[in-house]
Design an enzyme around this catalytic site. Sequence first.
Site, PDB file in Angstrom:
ATOM      1  N   SER A 124       0.792  -1.225   0.000  1.00 32.87           N
ATOM      2  CA  SER A 124       0.000   0.000   0.000  1.00 32.87           C
ATOM      3  C   SER A 124       0.824   1.274   0.000  1.00 32.87           C
ATOM      4  CB  SER A 124      -0.952   0.033   1.203  1.00 32.87           C
ATOM      5  OG  SER A 124      -1.945  -0.888   0.994  1.00 32.87           O
ATOM      6  N   ASP A 170      -6.917  -0.168   2.961  1.00 30.62           N
ATOM      7  CA  ASP A 170      -5.544   0.340   3.026  1.00 30.62           C
ATOM      8  C   ASP A 170      -5.487   1.746   3.611  1.00 30.62           C
ATOM      9  OD1 ASP A 170      -5.272  -2.013   1.637  1.00 30.62           O
ATOM     10  OD2 ASP A 170      -4.800  -1.071  -0.286  1.00 30.62           O
TER      11      ASP A 170
HETATM   12  C1  GLA Z   1      -5.922  -4.068  -2.565  1.00 30.85           C
HETATM   13  C2  GLA Z   1      -6.981  -2.998  -2.354  1.00 30.85           C
HETATM   14  C3  GLA Z   1      -7.752  -3.231  -1.041  1.00 30.85           C
HETATM   15  C4  GLA Z   1      -8.246  -4.662  -0.947  1.00 30.85           C
HETATM   16  C5  GLA Z   1      -7.134  -5.640  -1.254  1.00 30.85           C
HETATM   17  C6  GLA Z   1      -7.616  -7.073  -1.293  1.00 30.85           C
HETATM   18  O1  GLA Z   1      -4.921  -3.924  -1.593  1.00 30.85           O
HETATM   19  O2  GLA Z   1      -6.384  -1.730  -2.305  1.00 30.85           O
HETATM   20  O3  GLA Z   1      -8.811  -2.309  -0.969  1.00 30.85           O
HETATM   21  O4  GLA Z   1      -9.341  -4.871  -1.780  1.00 30.85           O
HETATM   22  O5  GLA Z   1      -6.498  -5.365  -2.493  1.00 30.85           O
HETATM   23  O6  GLA Z   1      -8.041  -7.472  -0.038  1.00 30.85           O
END
Ligand code: GLA
Length: 382
Positions: A124, A170
Amino acid sequence: MRSAELARHFEHLFGSPPRIFRAPGRVNLLGEHTDYNEGFVMPCAIGFSTCVAISPRRDRKLVIRSEEFSEQFEFDLDELPSRGKGVWCDYVVGTAVMLQEIGHPSPGASLLVGSEVPIGAGLSSSAALEVASALALMSVNGAHLPLPEVAKLCQRAENLFVGARVGIMDQFVSCLGKAGHALLLDCRSLEFKLLPIPDNLRLVICNTMVKHEHASGTYNRRREECDEGVRILTQWYPNIRALRDISIEQLVQHVAGIPQTIYKRCLHVVSENQRVLDGANYMTDGDVSRFGCLMRESHRSLRDLFEVSCRELDVMAEIAESLAGYCGGRMTGGGFGGCTVNLVKAADAQKFAEEIAERYQSAIGIKPDVYVCSAANGAAAV
Ligand code: GLA
């Protein structure tokens, strides 16, 4: 993050001392692809952060630079674009645009970004950049939004400006994570609970160093498949709004009436939600071994039912199981590359990290990055 260095560089570039805001990346312990199904997730913030240094300017410009890339971006505040251009500064401009839309336009400002969150590793880095940017911009435009609102604003920036249909997980944990704790979040109500992680455990994050190209396209397709599942299920359950509203028992009754692929996607989401709720109880009771079993089940479900794993993630997850100190582990984040997360006894964590790196490299031929972490605090002014 060396904020003193960032401040010095900022002064050198822009001639005034900045304020600095920091937001962390995250790792998700349980609850994958459940956030956009209005379900439950259990991420932690981690010790890698993105810092944004800011100071106001006299003109009507937003000037954005990064320690990592050489290009400088300049925007006229009276003509901010309405969509991103596929460049890193979209995450910064997107938050400025969303703040403007809710009545908090930015004055002229210079921003310098410094990040230690590995990019494209599924930890993230984008949410960290959005959240740090939002806090920085709010410090010069006088907005006082509660952190859950900041998280929602950053998600909107990513959905509407950047064009990625991500859920809220995230951004939320980057805002509200707490050192030593996992965050149990209800992605529908945004109610959350902080669950202490036993001190004698470490999170060992293993970066496969691959990110497959189809990752974002498949992410959107999985969302559509989940929506399709909801549409089909409403013939029997007219009041449901999201897969969150279905129990495993309700779903299995209709296996014959749902196309197989859609059924598998639904079964993952519905059982993953239950794993998060059960996992929260085990974490509260300090039952690490049961929690670890759920992490392994989650990996299998993401691999076989939701089909978002890949060979590198499966190999990394499998090697971990044979190492001393391992309590549980799985792929983490959207999938198709990125990282696994493992719960490992603190005393064994260093050795675990060395061994998994060695074995992964001999199996796949790529040297992985392995980070021994503990859950860290969410975003703040530095
Ligand atoms: C990415 C997205 C999150 C979530 C994950 C899977 O990280 O940003 O919002 O959906 O995938 O859990």
